[in-house]
Motif scaffolding. Structure first.
Motif, mmCIF file in Angstrom:
data_model
loop_
_atom_site.group_PDB
_atom_site.id
_atom_site.type_symbol
_atom_site.label_atom_id
_atom_site.label_comp_id
_atom_site.label_asym_id
_atom_site.label_seq_id
_atom_site.Cartn_x
_atom_site.Cartn_y
_atom_site.Cartn_z
ATOM 1 N N VAL A 197 5.087 0.049 1.516
ATOM 2 C CA VAL A 197 4.377 -0.497 0.358
ATOM 3 C C VAL A 197 5.158 -0.156 -0.921
ATOM 4 O O VAL A 197 5.644 0.958 -1.076
ATOM 5 N N LEU A 252 -5.801 7.195 -8.323
ATOM 6 C CA LEU A 252 -5.686 7.204 -6.874
ATOM 7 C C LEU A 252 -4.309 6.694 -6.449
ATOM 8 O O LEU A 252 -3.630 7.299 -5.617
ATOM 9 N N ALA A 253 -3.888 5.590 -7.055
ATOM 10 C CA ALA A 253 -2.592 5.004 -6.732
ATOM 11 C C ALA A 253 -1.475 5.996 -7.060
ATOM 12 O O ALA A 253 -0.533 6.173 -6.274
ATOM 13 N N VAL A 300 -11.088 1.229 0.701
ATOM 14 C CA VAL A 300 -10.397 1.068 -0.575
ATOM 15 C C VAL A 300 -11.411 1.070 -1.738
ATOM 16 O O VAL A 300 -11.232 1.768 -2.732
ATOM 17 N N LEU A 332 -2.703 9.233 3.610
ATOM 18 C CA LEU A 332 -2.549 7.932 2.937
ATOM 19 C C LEU A 332 -1.111 7.745 2.472
ATOM 20 O O LEU A 332 -0.561 6.646 2.549
ATOM 21 N N SER A 364 -1.854 -4.651 10.493
ATOM 22 C CA SER A 364 -1.809 -4.856 11.949
ATOM 23 C C SER A 364 -2.858 -5.858 12.411
ATOM 24 O O SER A 364 -2.625 -6.613 13.344
ATOM 25 N N GLN A 415 3.311 -3.702 -5.373
ATOM 26 C CA GLN A 415 2.151 -4.084 -4.564
ATOM 27 C C GLN A 415 0.903 -3.306 -4.967
ATOM 28 O O GLN A 415 -0.215 -3.786 -4.802
ATOM 29 N N PHE A 416 1.113 -2.124 -5.508
ATOM 30 C CA PHE A 416 -0.045 -1.381 -6.013
ATOM 31 C C PHE A 416 -0.690 -2.116 -7.187
ATOM 32 O O PHE A 416 -1.905 -2.090 -7.346
ATOM 33 N N TYR A 471 -8.674 3.677 -10.067
ATOM 34 C CA TYR A 471 -7.618 3.139 -9.199
ATOM 35 C C TYR A 471 -6.251 3.714 -9.582
ATOM 36 O O TYR A 471 -5.467 4.109 -8.709
ATOM 37 N N MET A 482 1.992 -6.898 6.966
ATOM 38 C CA MET A 482 1.922 -5.438 6.942
ATOM 39 C C MET A 482 0.657 -4.942 7.636
ATOM 40 O O MET A 482 0.612 -3.836 8.140
ATOM 41 N N ALA A 489 2.593 -9.671 2.204
ATOM 42 C CA ALA A 489 1.861 -8.450 2.558
ATOM 43 C C ALA A 489 1.032 -8.640 3.831
ATOM 44 O O ALA A 489 0.645 -7.675 4.479
ATOM 45 N N ILE A 548 -1.358 8.627 -4.381
ATOM 46 C CA ILE A 548 -0.760 8.131 -3.131
ATOM 47 C C ILE A 548 0.754 7.984 -3.301
ATOM 48 O O ILE A 548 1.530 8.414 -2.453
ATOM 49 N N VAL A 607 -2.745 -5.086 -5.702
ATOM 50 C CA VAL A 607 -4.023 -4.643 -5.137
ATOM 51 C C VAL A 607 -4.986 -4.259 -6.264
ATOM 52 O O VAL A 607 -6.182 -4.554 -6.214
ATOM 53 N N ILE A 631 4.764 1.951 6.119
ATOM 54 C CA ILE A 631 4.639 0.493 6.071
ATOM 55 C C ILE A 631 5.586 -0.105 5.034
ATOM 56 O O ILE A 631 5.922 -1.278 5.083
#
Ligand code: HEM
Ligand code: ISQ
Length: 155
Positions: free
Chosen positions: A103, A142-143, A67, A94, A45, A107-108, A139, A43, A40, A146, A111, A101
Motif C-alpha cells: 500500500v 491512524l494512517a 476501518v 496493521l 484477496s 492510497q491512504f 483518520y 490487492m 487497488a 500505520i 481511502v 501488500i
C-alpha cells in the motif's frame, strides 16, 4: 489538532448511523476506492477473483467495519489522550499487513477521501465541517501510525 468534546459526540453519532447499514456502506466505501484507484482491487484477496464488487460478501463487510470502527476509536482517543492509543500489537499487525501488500502513501489519501464521502452520504444533512474535521483528524492519526509501523518494518 486537538478535538472538542462536541466533535467526539458527532463522530459517535455518525458511527451509530453507519452501524445500522454496514452492508450498504461497506459496498459504497469500496466502490469509491475502486473508482479512484481501480488497481487497488487486486490487492484485496476477497475481490481478486470477481469482476465486480460482490454485494453480499461477509469478508468485505468485516473489513470495512474495521476501518470505520478503528477510525472512530482513533477520534475518541485523540480527544481523550491527544494521541492514537490503539494497542501496539494491533498497529504492528496493521503495519505489516499493509507493507506486505504494498500500500502506498497516495492510497491512504484515496481511502481517506472515500471514507469521508461515504460517511457524508450516510449521515445526510447531519454532515458538517466539524464532523468532517473530527473523522479526518482521526483518520490522519491512524494512517500516520500505520505508515510509521510500515516504515519501521521495512527498515
Ligand atoms: C487489510 C485497516 C488503509 C488495503 C486491513 C485490515 C484492517 C485494515 C483492519 C485487516 C487486517 C487483517 O487481515 O488482520 C486499515 C485502516 C487503514 C487502512 C484503518 C487506514 C487508516 C489501507 C489502504 C489500503 C488498504 C490505504 C490501500 C488500498 C488493504 C488490503 C488489506 C487490508 C488490500 C488486505 C485485505 C485482504 O485481502 O485480506 N486494513 N487499512 N488499507 N488493507 Fe487496510
Ligand atoms: C482498507 N483496509 C482494509 C479494508 C478496507 C476496506 C475498505 C476500505 C479500505 C480498507
Amino acid at each position: 489538532m486537538a478535538l472538542t468534546e462536541k466533535q467526539e459526540v458527532l463522530v459517535k453519532e455518525s458511527w451509530e448511523i453507519l452501524k445500522q447499514n454496514i452492508p450498504e456502506y461497506s459496498i459504497r466505501l469500496f466502490l469509491r476506492i475502486m473508482e479512484v484507484a481501480p488497481q487497488a482491487k487486486n490487492m484485496f484477496s476477497f475481490l481478486r477473483d470477481s469482476d465486480e464488487i460482490p454485494q453480499n460478501n461477509p469478508k468485505l463487510q468485516a473489513h470495512a467495519v474495521k476501518v470505520f470502527k478503528l477510525t472512530c476509536e482513533s477520534v475518541i482517543q485523540l480527544r481523550e489522550c491527544g494521541a492514537v492509543a490503539i494497542a501496539g500489537s494491533t498497529m504492528k499487525h496493521l503495519g505489516s499487513v499493509h507493507l506486505k501488500i504494498g500500500v502506498t502513501d497516495r492510497q491512504f489519501d484515496v481511502v481517506r477521501d472515500a471514507l469521508l464521502r461515504t460517511i457524508e452520504e450516510a449521515v445526510g444533512e447531519k454532515w458538517s465541517e466539524e464532523m468532517e474535521g473530527a473523522w479526518g483528524a482521526g483518520y490522519d492519526q491512524l494512517a500516520a501510525a500505520i505508515l510509521a509501523e510500515m516504515k519501521d518494518d521495512a527498515a
